[in-house]
Design a protein around this motif. Sequence first.
Motif, mmCIF file in Angstrom:
data_model
loop_
_atom_site.group_PDB
_atom_site.id
_atom_site.type_symbol
_atom_site.label_atom_id
_atom_site.label_comp_id
_atom_site.label_asym_id
_atom_site.label_seq_id
_atom_site.Cartn_x
_atom_site.Cartn_y
_atom_site.Cartn_z
ATOM 1 N N GLN A 1 14.482 -9.191 48.326
ATOM 2 C CA GLN A 1 13.521 -8.761 47.324
ATOM 3 C C GLN A 1 12.620 -7.660 47.887
ATOM 4 N N ASN A 2 12.284 -6.723 47.002
ATOM 5 C CA ASN A 2 11.374 -5.627 47.347
ATOM 6 C C ASN A 2 11.854 -4.826 48.566
ATOM 7 N N PHE A 3 13.171 -4.651 48.663
ATOM 8 C CA PHE A 3 13.705 -3.876 49.786
ATOM 9 C C PHE A 3 13.704 -2.390 49.446
ATOM 10 N N GLU A 4 13.274 -1.578 50.385
ATOM 11 C CA GLU A 4 13.378 -0.123 50.266
ATOM 12 C C GLU A 4 13.324 0.489 51.659
ATOM 13 N N LEU A 5 14.002 1.605 51.793
ATOM 14 C CA LEU A 5 14.006 2.294 53.079
ATOM 15 C C LEU A 5 12.656 2.954 53.323
ATOM 16 N N LYS A 6 12.173 2.827 54.523
ATOM 17 C CA LYS A 6 10.894 3.443 54.869
ATOM 18 C C LYS A 6 11.061 4.954 54.986
ATOM 19 N N SER A 7 10.117 5.665 54.438
ATOM 20 C CA SER A 7 10.180 7.132 54.511
ATOM 21 C C SER A 7 10.113 7.618 55.952
ATOM 22 N N SER A 8 9.407 6.874 56.803
ATOM 23 C CA SER A 8 9.324 7.261 58.210
ATOM 24 C C SER A 8 10.693 7.184 58.887
ATOM 25 N N LEU A 9 11.503 6.199 58.476
ATOM 26 C CA LEU A 9 12.842 6.064 59.039
ATOM 27 C C LEU A 9 13.751 7.183 58.551
ATOM 28 N N ILE A 10 13.635 7.529 57.285
ATOM 29 C CA ILE A 10 14.422 8.644 56.746
ATOM 30 C C ILE A 10 14.064 9.945 57.455
ATOM 31 N N ASN A 11 12.772 10.167 57.673
ATOM 32 C CA ASN A 11 12.339 11.380 58.380
ATOM 33 C C ASN A 11 12.869 11.403 59.808
ATOM 34 N N LEU A 12 12.915 10.248 60.431
ATOM 35 C CA LEU A 12 13.422 10.169 61.801
ATOM 36 C C LEU A 12 14.894 10.552 61.853
ATOM 37 N N VAL A 13 15.666 10.086 60.882
ATOM 38 C CA VAL A 13 17.087 10.432 60.807
ATOM 39 C C VAL A 13 17.270 11.918 60.536
ATOM 40 N N GLN A 14 16.414 12.480 59.709
ATOM 41 C CA GLN A 14 16.536 13.890 59.330
ATOM 42 C C GLN A 14 16.043 14.850 60.405
ATOM 43 N N ASN A 15 15.482 14.322 61.469
ATOM 44 C CA ASN A 15 15.057 15.200 62.568
ATOM 45 C C ASN A 15 16.247 15.810 63.297
ATOM 46 N N ARG A 16 17.408 15.200 63.125
ATOM 47 C CA ARG A 16 18.622 15.738 63.755
ATOM 48 C C ARG A 16 19.735 15.748 62.724
ATOM 49 N N ILE A 17 19.866 16.842 62.025
ATOM 50 C CA ILE A 17 20.835 16.987 60.936
ATOM 51 C C ILE A 17 22.168 17.488 61.481
ATOM 52 N N PHE A 18 23.250 16.925 60.961
ATOM 53 C CA PHE A 18 24.600 17.399 61.277
ATOM 54 C C PHE A 18 25.098 18.223 60.104
ATOM 55 N N ARG A 19 25.441 19.502 60.385
ATOM 56 C CA ARG A 19 25.862 20.419 59.321
ATOM 57 C C ARG A 19 27.353 20.722 59.347
ATOM 58 N N GLY A 20 28.041 20.259 60.356
ATOM 59 C CA GLY A 20 29.491 20.462 60.405
ATOM 60 C C GLY A 20 29.914 21.763 61.035
ATOM 61 N N GLY A 21 29.045 22.383 61.841
ATOM 62 C CA GLY A 21 29.399 23.631 62.513
ATOM 63 C C GLY A 21 30.357 23.402 63.670
ATOM 64 N N ASN A 22 31.035 24.478 64.088
ATOM 65 C CA ASN A 22 32.006 24.378 65.178
ATOM 66 C C ASN A 22 31.354 24.011 66.504
ATOM 67 N N ASP A 23 30.078 24.316 66.645
ATOM 68 C CA ASP A 23 29.372 24.022 67.885
ATOM 69 C C ASP A 23 28.732 22.639 67.881
#
Length: 203
Positions: free
Chosen positions: A30-52
């Motif tokens: 009940q009342n489950f939701e992802l914390k925005s702080s956790l989402i921001n932490l994940v988004q600090n290192r984005i994978f874009r699919g580049g060759n490098d």
Amino acid sequence: MADDRPMAEQLQAPTGGFESAIVVPIINAQNFELKSSLINLVQNRIFRGGNDEEPHAHIRHFESITNNQRYPDVPNTTIKLLLFPFSLDGVAKTWLDKEPPNSILTWDDLVSKFINFFFPPSKTTNLRNEITNFRQIARRKAFQTKGLQIIENKAKVRCSRNAVMRVSTNAPPTYSSSSNFEFQQMAAALEDKMTLTLDEMNE
């Protein structure tokens, strides 16, 4: 045949075939939701699919963040399935959007599809061949270096013996072309032996 649906329903955009590829299990907490702080932490290192970019490193980093996340009555793998899309952008996000609807059922499914797309078996084979070639070249150089050391040591021993003989017989120093020719024959024979040994190892 006339469409008997209400006009408002007829004007709605079709939703069939636009479901997410990731199937998130039903969450009973009940009342489950992802914390925005956790989402921001994940988004600090984005994978874009580049060759490098290295997909294995991205998975390791993502798991280092999410492995310790605990929610009551929510499996950790479910949290990973919810969070992983936030770690993608560009080509990687397009890849996930184009995956067939409801085709990713577990976290292992997602990791497998992600790795196979951005690090396909052909790339693994090429990398393995490069490593094998490097090792063969390194072995050949090691054998050659060791062979030259053996030749030099034998030459030093022979020179030392000649010097001792000259001292014992009081004979003047002489320089023979036959000795030089014998030394060259010994070097050539050793090189042939090293080459044969390397070929047998490669086979």
